[in-house]
Design a protein around this motif. Structure first.
Motif, mmCIF file in Angstrom:
data_model
loop_
_atom_site.group_PDB
_atom_site.id
_atom_site.type_symbol
_atom_site.label_atom_id
_atom_site.label_comp_id
_atom_site.label_asym_id
_atom_site.label_seq_id
_atom_site.Cartn_x
_atom_site.Cartn_y
_atom_site.Cartn_z
ATOM 1 N N VAL A 235 0.967 -0.999 0.267
ATOM 2 C CA VAL A 235 -0.339 -0.027 -0.115
ATOM 3 C C VAL A 235 1.438 1.507 0.142
ATOM 4 N N SER A 236 2.301 1.087 0.760
ATOM 5 C CA SER A 236 2.909 2.465 0.868
ATOM 6 C C SER A 236 3.404 2.709 -0.380
ATOM 7 N N HIS A 237 3.376 1.740 -1.499
ATOM 8 C CA HIS A 237 4.130 1.975 -2.730
ATOM 9 C C HIS A 237 3.311 2.246 -3.802
ATOM 10 N N GLY A 238 1.777 2.496 -3.259
ATOM 11 C CA GLY A 238 0.536 2.950 -3.633
ATOM 12 C C GLY A 238 -0.275 1.883 -4.602
ATOM 13 N N TYR A 239 -0.715 1.159 -4.408
ATOM 14 C CA TYR A 239 -1.841 -0.313 -4.271
ATOM 15 C C TYR A 239 -2.740 -0.284 -3.432
ATOM 16 N N ILE A 240 -3.908 -0.567 -3.840
ATOM 17 C CA ILE A 240 -5.426 -0.715 -2.767
ATOM 18 C C ILE A 240 -4.977 -2.094 -2.781
ATOM 19 N N VAL A 241 -5.204 -2.729 -1.189
ATOM 20 C CA VAL A 241 -5.108 -3.819 -1.144
ATOM 21 C C VAL A 241 -6.469 -4.323 -0.280
ATOM 22 N N VAL A 242 -7.359 -5.408 -0.813
ATOM 23 C CA VAL A 242 -8.093 -5.996 -0.405
ATOM 24 C C VAL A 242 -7.917 -7.451 -0.249
ATOM 25 N N ALA A 243 -8.022 -7.538 1.600
ATOM 26 C CA ALA A 243 -8.473 -9.317 2.299
ATOM 27 C C ALA A 243 -9.296 -9.883 2.406
ATOM 28 N N ILE A 244 -9.885 -10.383 2.177
ATOM 29 C CA ILE A 244 -11.138 -11.631 2.482
ATOM 30 C C ILE A 244 -10.696 -12.420 3.155
ATOM 31 N N ASP A 245 -11.540 -12.508 4.603
ATOM 32 C CA ASP A 245 -11.643 -13.483 5.061
ATOM 33 C C ASP A 245 -12.734 -14.204 4.898
ATOM 34 N N HIS A 246 -12.800 -15.341 4.853
ATOM 35 C CA HIS A 246 -13.432 -16.715 4.123
ATOM 36 C C HIS A 246 -13.706 -17.062 5.170
ATOM 37 N N PRO A 247 -15.845 -16.885 5.671
ATOM 38 C CA PRO A 247 -15.778 -17.902 6.742
ATOM 39 C C PRO A 247 -15.817 -19.450 7.034
ATOM 40 N N TYR A 248 -15.158 -19.606 7.694
ATOM 41 C CA TYR A 248 -15.350 -21.187 8.064
ATOM 42 C C TYR A 248 -13.715 -21.597 7.704
ATOM 43 N N ALA A 249 -12.815 -20.826 7.095
ATOM 44 C CA ALA A 249 -11.997 -21.358 6.908
ATOM 45 C C ALA A 249 -11.227 -21.395 7.181
ATOM 46 N N GLU A 250 -11.263 -20.006 8.467
ATOM 47 C CA GLU A 250 -10.166 -19.883 9.465
ATOM 48 C C GLU A 250 -10.452 -19.642 9.857
ATOM 49 N N ALA A 251 -9.292 -19.647 11.136
ATOM 50 C CA ALA A 251 -9.123 -19.465 12.617
ATOM 51 C C ALA A 251 -10.189 -18.478 13.099
ATOM 52 N N GLY A 252 -11.409 -17.462 12.553
ATOM 53 C CA GLY A 252 -12.017 -17.016 13.400
ATOM 54 C C GLY A 252 -12.485 -15.605 12.402
ATOM 55 N N MET A 253 -14.328 -15.833 12.575
ATOM 56 C CA MET A 253 -14.343 -13.834 12.133
ATOM 57 C C MET A 253 -15.275 -13.716 13.012
ATOM 58 N N ASP A 254 -15.530 -11.955 13.283
ATOM 59 C CA ASP A 254 -17.042 -11.598 13.980
ATOM 60 C C ASP A 254 -17.284 -11.209 13.215
ATOM 61 N N PHE A 255 -18.927 -10.780 12.436
ATOM 62 C CA PHE A 255 -19.776 -9.963 11.786
ATOM 63 C C PHE A 255 -20.083 -9.183 12.851
ATOM 64 N N PRO A 256 -20.207 -8.241 12.139
ATOM 65 C CA PRO A 256 -21.336 -7.040 12.632
ATOM 66 C C PRO A 256 -21.933 -6.711 13.331
ATOM 67 N N ASP A 257 -22.473 -7.978 13.438
ATOM 68 C CA ASP A 257 -24.010 -7.866 14.486
ATOM 69 C C ASP A 257 -23.387 -9.692 15.584
ATOM 70 N N GLY A 258 -22.264 -9.337 15.360
ATOM 71 C CA GLY A 258 -22.022 -10.108 16.755
ATOM 72 C C GLY A 258 -21.370 -11.446 16.601
ATOM 73 N N ARG A 259 -22.327 -12.298 15.793
ATOM 74 C CA ARG A 259 -22.165 -13.622 15.224
ATOM 75 C C ARG A 259 -20.370 -14.521 15.688
ATOM 76 N N ARG A 260 -20.185 -14.642 15.800
ATOM 77 C CA ARG A 260 -18.838 -15.633 15.590
ATOM 78 C C ARG A 260 -18.548 -16.763 14.660
ATOM 79 N N VAL A 261 -17.444 -16.842 13.592
ATOM 80 C CA VAL A 261 -17.689 -17.432 13.133
ATOM 81 C C VAL A 261 -16.394 -18.716 13.442
ATOM 82 N N PRO A 262 -16.535 -19.961 13.400
ATOM 83 C CA PRO A 262 -15.297 -20.670 13.799
ATOM 84 C C PRO A 262 -14.952 -21.488 12.716
#
Length: 452
Positions: A235-262
């Motif tokens: 990014v510091s060299h002029g790129y926009i980086v877009v990172a995707i959380d893949h639900p259920y394939a990752e350690a865990g992630m939270d949705f805005p409504d508080g749901r935690r996906v393991p």
């Protein structure tokens, strides 16, 4: 270590030393030190944030205060002095506990990311995306649709004094990752205290009308931020980086409504992983669709017309590298492909790639040193070479000796050297040098293809 952590360690050391010196009069200053250590521990807990690595330091401070108040309350009188065996036992336990209390926070630190070398500051914003056209295959409810959390980092006009965005909002979310690395689930909870070089919702830099886009896919059991060392440099060299959380394939992630996906336990099964790689690649195509909408009318009011969607590449580590190759096979909008340290999916081997591609991995001898099975080493190198030799565009294979699998991510920051190497988490290479090499090759590759 942070200032109050350092002060707590110093006060604990001096207080223990003065309590153990023979025939030392317990003057007011000496009596005050254990009390000052406890007050510092409370202050550190409140202002810098508690973390499990400091528990021994907290315990030592309380123990020193207790010993000072009770066992040594008549220290001025020799006949009331604590028996020698009590003093000897206290000294042995105290010194051992003090060493442990100092070493532990340093071994598993609240680290900082190195400043990026490019001319741009970094902003970041996160989006919740719902694919109404696609069912969620990881759940049993047929009415569930695929949902993603996507974080975008972009060149920004940010003040040097602006508050930096946290690495993670909640370190507990990646407990499954700790277990994959054979560590206790709580070991990474302190990552919520780590600050990045990015500023949340900072204004986009005015250096260019728009910026080329790179999609990032994390590894199995990982999380979208686990290559921040790489993201911030790009990014510091002029790129926009877009990172995707893949639900259920990752350690865990939270949705805005508080749901935690393991992490789905089926993701530990290789046959299941192979079956869902195309589904995870579809996350990339959906994200590209959503980026087009964001570019037209960003709900955050930040990225309107600032994404150059005519120049889009993708990179990923481990499983994310396999998803990268699969997405590059399936989606013509991706013009550059960077799979990192992973095998190539079967249909990618069968059909090949038409995009400019650079593979980054390591030699077979390094993989053996890390403990990889021969079948996995052979598959990684054979499938990578097969696609490389059939590539229909410029391509490169980069093998970096002495890099272990975790060296291609932020994990070398998590445990201080040399403990990281003793635990087998990182390879013999200096971790920061390894990161610098990876970043240099990626930037050189992206520069080369942009000029062709």
């Amino acid at each position: 270590m942070k200032p109050l952590e350092v002060l707590l360690a110093v006060l604990n050391c001096v207080a223990l030393l003065l309590l153990l010196l023979p025939r030392t009069r317990m003057k007011r200053t000496t009596q005050f030190l254990p009390f000052a250590a406890v007050l510092t521990a409370v202050g550190q807990y409140l202002w810098e944030g508690a973390r499990w690595q400091l528990v021994p330091a907290y315990v030592v401070a309380v123990a020193l205060l207790s010993y000072s108040m009770f066992a040594m309350r008549r220290y001025d009188s020799a006949e009331h002095r604590a028996p020698p065996w009590v003093r000897t036992a206290f000294a042995a336990v105290g010194v051992g506990a003090l060493i442990f209390a100092i070493v532990l926070p340093s071994a598993v630190p609240v680290f900082g990311f190195p400043p990026p070398t490019g001319p741009y500051a970094i902003g970041t914003v996160t989006y919740h995306m719902v694919d109404q056209a696609r069912a969620e295959i990881f759940t049993a409810n047929p009415s569930d649709h695929r949902e993603l959390m996507v974080q975008v980092w972009y060149p920004a006009s940010a003040s040097a004094t602006a508050k930096r965005a946290p690495y993670l909002q909640d370190g507990k979310i990646i407990a499954p990752l700790a277990k994959l690395l054979r560590m206790p689930g709580f070991v990474f909870t302190h990552l919520r205290l780590v600050a990045t070089n990015a500023v949340s919702s900072a204004p986009v830099a005015v250096g260019a009308p728009n910026y080329p886009v790179l999609i990032f896919s994390p590894g199995r059991g990982g999380f979208r931020q686990h290559n921040t060392f790489q993201v911030e440099e790009l990014v510091s060299h002029g790129y926009i980086v877009v990172a995707i959380d893949h639900p259920y394939a990752e350690a865990g992630m939270d949705f805005p409504d508080g749901r935690r996906v393991p992490l789905d336990p089926r993701m530990l099964n290789r046959r299941f992983i192979d079956s869902v790689i195309p589904y995870l690649a579809a996350d990339v195509s959906f994200t590209l669709d959503q980026l087009s909408a964001i570019n037209r009318a960003d709900t955050h009011g930040i990225l309107n017309r600032r994404l150059d969607l005519h120049h889009v590449g993708m990179f990923g580590v481990s499983l994310g590298g396999a998803v990268t190759a699969e997405a590059c096979l399936r989606d013509a909008r991706l013009s550059a492909c960077l799979p990192i340290d992973v095998f190539m999916p079967a249909d990618v081997v069968q059909h090949g790639l038409r995009h400019s591609t650079m593979w980054i991995s390591r030699d077979a001898a390094t993989m053996r040193r890390e403990g990889w099975a021969e079948s996995d080493i052979l598959e990684t190198h054979a499938t990578m070479r097969s696609v490389f030799h059939g590539l229909k565009a410029p391509g490169y294979v980069v093998l970096i000796p002495d890099m272990f699998h975790q060296n291609f991510s932020d994990f070398p920051f998590f445990v201080a050297s040399p403990l990281d190497r003793w635990l087998g988490l990182d390879g013999p290479i200096n971790a920061r040098r390894g990161h610098a090499i990876v970043n240099a090759f990626i930037l050189a590759f992206l520069t080369a293809i942009s000029e062709t």
